[in-house]
Scaffold this motif. Structure first.
Motif, PDB file in Angstrom:
ATOM      1  N   ASP A   8       0.819  -1.257   0.076  1.00  0.00           N
ATOM      2  CA  ASP A   8      -0.002   0.005   0.116  1.00  0.00           C
ATOM      3  C   ASP A   8       1.007   1.125   0.064  1.00  0.00           C
ATOM      4  OD1 ASP A   8      -2.280  -1.525   0.008  1.00  0.00           O
ATOM      5  OD2 ASP A   8      -2.358  -1.516   2.418  1.00  0.00           O
ATOM      6  N   VAL A   9       1.806   1.310   0.867  1.00  0.00           N
ATOM      7  CA  VAL A   9       2.680   2.489   1.137  1.00  0.00           C
ATOM      8  C   VAL A   9       3.709   2.527  -0.112  1.00  0.00           C
ATOM      9  CG1 VAL A   9       4.593   3.262   2.195  1.00  0.00           C
ATOM     10  CG2 VAL A   9       2.970   2.143   3.425  1.00  0.00           C
ATOM     11  N   GLU A  10       3.983   1.610  -0.856  1.00  0.00           N
ATOM     12  CA  GLU A  10       4.706   1.732  -2.164  1.00  0.00           C
ATOM     13  C   GLU A  10       3.665   2.230  -3.437  1.00  0.00           C
ATOM     14  OE1 GLU A  10       6.053  -2.385  -2.761  1.00  0.00           O
ATOM     15  OE2 GLU A  10       7.944  -2.256  -1.693  1.00  0.00           O
ATOM     16  N   HIS A  11       2.469   1.621  -3.358  1.00  0.00           N
ATOM     17  CA  HIS A  11       1.434   2.125  -4.357  1.00  0.00           C
ATOM     18  C   HIS A  11       1.396   3.723  -4.165  1.00  0.00           C
ATOM     19  CE1 HIS A  11      -1.893   2.236  -7.060  1.00  0.00           C
ATOM     20  NE2 HIS A  11      -2.651   2.596  -6.115  1.00  0.00           N
ATOM     21  N   HIS A  14       4.306   5.815  -5.261  1.00  0.00           N
ATOM     22  CA  HIS A  14       4.536   5.529  -6.728  1.00  0.00           C
ATOM     23  C   HIS A  14       3.344   6.489  -7.383  1.00  0.00           C
ATOM     24  CE1 HIS A  14       4.767   4.111 -10.679  1.00  0.00           C
ATOM     25  NE2 HIS A  14       3.222   4.190 -10.884  1.00  0.00           N
ATOM     26  N   LEU A  15       2.125   6.752  -6.756  1.00  0.00           N
ATOM     27  CA  LEU A  15       1.220   7.702  -7.354  1.00  0.00           C
ATOM     28  C   LEU A  15       1.781   9.048  -6.998  1.00  0.00           C
ATOM     29  CD1 LEU A  15      -2.171   6.034  -6.130  1.00  0.00           C
ATOM     30  CD2 LEU A  15      -1.178   6.063  -8.316  1.00  0.00           C
ATOM     31  N   ALA A  16       2.567   9.310  -5.912  1.00  0.00           N
ATOM     32  CA  ALA A  16       3.281  10.615  -5.527  1.00  0.00           C
ATOM     33  C   ALA A  16       4.460  10.842  -6.231  1.00  0.00           C
ATOM     34  CB  ALA A  16       3.182  10.735  -4.065  1.00  0.00           C
ATOM     35  N   ARG A  17       4.788  10.021  -7.031  1.00  0.00           N
ATOM     36  CA  ARG A  17       6.085  10.047  -7.658  1.00  0.00           C
ATOM     37  C   ARG A  17       7.198  10.237  -6.839  1.00  0.00           C
ATOM     38  NH1 ARG A  17       2.961   8.487 -11.103  1.00  0.00           N
ATOM     39  NH2 ARG A  17       2.360   9.261 -13.038  1.00  0.00           N
ATOM     40  N   LEU A  18       7.408   9.462  -5.616  1.00  0.00           N
ATOM     41  CA  LEU A  18       8.284   9.510  -4.709  1.00  0.00           C
ATOM     42  C   LEU A  18       9.187   8.545  -5.037  1.00  0.00           C
ATOM     43  CD1 LEU A  18       6.288  10.565  -1.477  1.00  0.00           C
ATOM     44  CD2 LEU A  18       7.845  12.011  -3.069  1.00  0.00           C
ATOM     45  N   GLY A  19      10.532   8.494  -5.092  1.00  0.00           N
ATOM     46  CA  GLY A  19      11.275   7.447  -5.298  1.00  0.00           C
ATOM     47  C   GLY A  19      11.730   7.285  -3.804  1.00  0.00           C
ATOM     48  N   LEU A  20      11.407   6.169  -3.042  1.00  0.00           N
ATOM     49  CA  LEU A  20      11.706   5.849  -1.557  1.00  0.00           C
ATOM     50  C   LEU A  20      12.850   4.742  -1.539  1.00  0.00           C
ATOM     51  CD1 LEU A  20       8.420   6.699   0.073  1.00  0.00           C
ATOM     52  CD2 LEU A  20      10.246   8.283  -0.041  1.00  0.00           C
ATOM     53  N   THR A  21      13.717   4.881  -0.662  1.00  0.00           N
ATOM     54  CA  THR A  21      14.550   3.700  -0.465  1.00  0.00           C
ATOM     55  C   THR A  21      13.632   2.625   0.358  1.00  0.00           C
ATOM     56  OG1 THR A  21      15.269   4.477   1.729  1.00  0.00           O
ATOM     57  CG2 THR A  21      16.551   5.038  -0.361  1.00  0.00           C
ATOM     58  N   ASP A  22      14.190   1.472   0.465  1.00  0.00           N
ATOM     59  CA  ASP A  22      13.615   0.368   1.527  1.00  0.00           C
ATOM     60  C   ASP A  22      13.600   0.954   2.947  1.00  0.00           C
ATOM     61  OD1 ASP A  22      13.257  -1.427  -0.677  1.00  0.00           O
ATOM     62  OD2 ASP A  22      15.030  -2.428  -0.304  1.00  0.00           O
ATOM     63  N   ALA A  23      14.380   1.490   3.262  1.00  0.00           N
ATOM     64  CA  ALA A  23      14.633   2.182   4.703  1.00  0.00           C
ATOM     65  C   ALA A  23      13.220   3.276   4.982  1.00  0.00           C
ATOM     66  CB  ALA A  23      15.808   2.715   5.304  1.00  0.00           C
ATOM     67  N   GLU A  24      13.140   4.049   4.014  1.00  0.00           N
ATOM     68  CA  GLU A  24      12.311   4.922   4.013  1.00  0.00           C
ATOM     69  C   GLU A  24      10.800   4.455   3.814  1.00  0.00           C
ATOM     70  OE1 GLU A  24      14.483   8.796   1.995  1.00  0.00           O
ATOM     71  OE2 GLU A  24      13.622   7.278   0.616  1.00  0.00           O
ATOM     72  N   LEU A  25      10.613   3.385   3.112  1.00  0.00           N
ATOM     73  CA  LEU A  25       9.225   2.740   2.928  1.00  0.00           C
ATOM     74  C   LEU A  25       9.060   2.311   4.113  1.00  0.00           C
ATOM     75  CD1 LEU A  25       9.611   1.175  -0.675  1.00  0.00           C
ATOM     76  CD2 LEU A  25       7.653   3.032   0.149  1.00  0.00           C
ATOM     77  N   ALA A  26       9.880   1.420   4.960  1.00  0.00           N
ATOM     78  CA  ALA A  26       9.682   0.863   6.218  1.00  0.00           C
ATOM     79  C   ALA A  26       9.492   1.743   7.352  1.00  0.00           C
ATOM     80  CB  ALA A  26      10.803   0.130   6.491  1.00  0.00           C
ATOM     81  N   ARG A  27       9.952   2.799   7.253  1.00  0.00           N
ATOM     82  CA  ARG A  27       9.701   4.016   8.223  1.00  0.00           C
ATOM     83  C   ARG A  27       8.316   4.752   7.912  1.00  0.00           C
ATOM     84  NH1 ARG A  27      13.606   7.563   7.387  1.00  0.00           N
ATOM     85  NH2 ARG A  27      12.394   9.230   6.163  1.00  0.00           N
ATOM     86  N   LEU A  28       8.254   4.852   6.716  1.00  0.00           N
ATOM     87  CA  LEU A  28       6.731   5.479   6.397  1.00  0.00           C
ATOM     88  C   LEU A  28       5.526   4.559   6.718  1.00  0.00           C
ATOM     89  CD1 LEU A  28       5.558   8.051   5.281  1.00  0.00           C
ATOM     90  CD2 LEU A  28       5.911   6.899   2.988  1.00  0.00           C
ATOM     91  N   GLU A  29       5.822   3.195   6.428  1.00  0.00           N
ATOM     92  CA  GLU A  29       4.863   2.275   6.839  1.00  0.00           C
ATOM     93  C   GLU A  29       4.474   2.573   8.226  1.00  0.00           C
ATOM     94  OE1 GLU A  29       3.945  -2.524   6.725  1.00  0.00           O
ATOM     95  OE2 GLU A  29       5.986  -1.750   5.912  1.00  0.00           O
ATOM     96  N   GLY A  30       5.445   2.492   9.145  1.00  0.00           N
ATOM     97  CA  GLY A  30       5.312   2.342  10.507  1.00  0.00           C
ATOM     98  C   GLY A  30       4.450   3.938  11.115  1.00  0.00           C
ATOM     99  N   GLN A  31       5.098   4.944  10.313  1.00  0.00           N
ATOM    100  CA  GLN A  31       4.333   6.220  10.665  1.00  0.00           C
ATOM    101  C   GLN A  31       2.938   6.398  10.391  1.00  0.00           C
ATOM    102  OE1 GLN A  31       7.402   8.902   8.767  1.00  0.00           O
ATOM    103  NE2 GLN A  31       8.794   8.953  10.594  1.00  0.00           N
ATOM    104  N   LEU A  32       2.791   5.959   9.116  1.00  0.00           N
ATOM    105  CA  LEU A  32       1.234   5.840   8.668  1.00  0.00           C
ATOM    106  C   LEU A  32       0.358   5.102   9.249  1.00  0.00           C
ATOM    107  CD1 LEU A  32       1.899   6.226   4.702  1.00  0.00           C
ATOM    108  CD2 LEU A  32       0.822   7.986   6.006  1.00  0.00           C
TER     109      LEU A  32
END
Length: 99
Positions: A8-11, A14-32
């Motif tokens: 979900d976070v990756e999707h 992608h829609l927001a055109r953000l190129g996130l690293t694996d670490a950023e995706l993991a952190r963002l998943e926790g924050q959201l």
């Protein structure tokens, strides 16, 4: 309780055109997911006695008074213009203008 998955976070990224690293995706998943948890808690509050509002804080005009003052002379305003035509700055056409 809603839970966002990594996909979900990756999707959304992608829609927001953000190129996130694996670490950023993991952190963002926790924050959201934390935000969703907090919203779930807030959604349980009884708000029936609270009137709907569009603004939660008082608004105050922080702008100065609009006082008419002399402006720049045309020659001073156009002094650094790369190209001018009379009292106007000439700029490249953006939308297929055929002048």
């Amino acid at each position: 309780m809603a839970v966002l998955s990594r996909s979900d976070v990756e999707h959304v990224a992608h829609l927001a055109r953000l190129g996130l690293t694996d670490a950023e995706l993991a952190r963002l998943e926790g924050q959201l997911n934390h935000i969703l948890d907090q919203y779930t808690i807030l959604a349980t509050l009884d708000t029936e006695a609270i009137a709907p509002t569009a603004q939660t804080i008082e608004l105050e005009n922080i702008l100065r008074d609009d006082i008419v003052m002399p402006s720049l002379a045309v020659e001073d305003a156009l002094a650094n213009a790369p190209e001018r035509e009379g009292d106007f700055i000439v700029v490249p056409a953006i939308i297929g203008y055929e002048g």
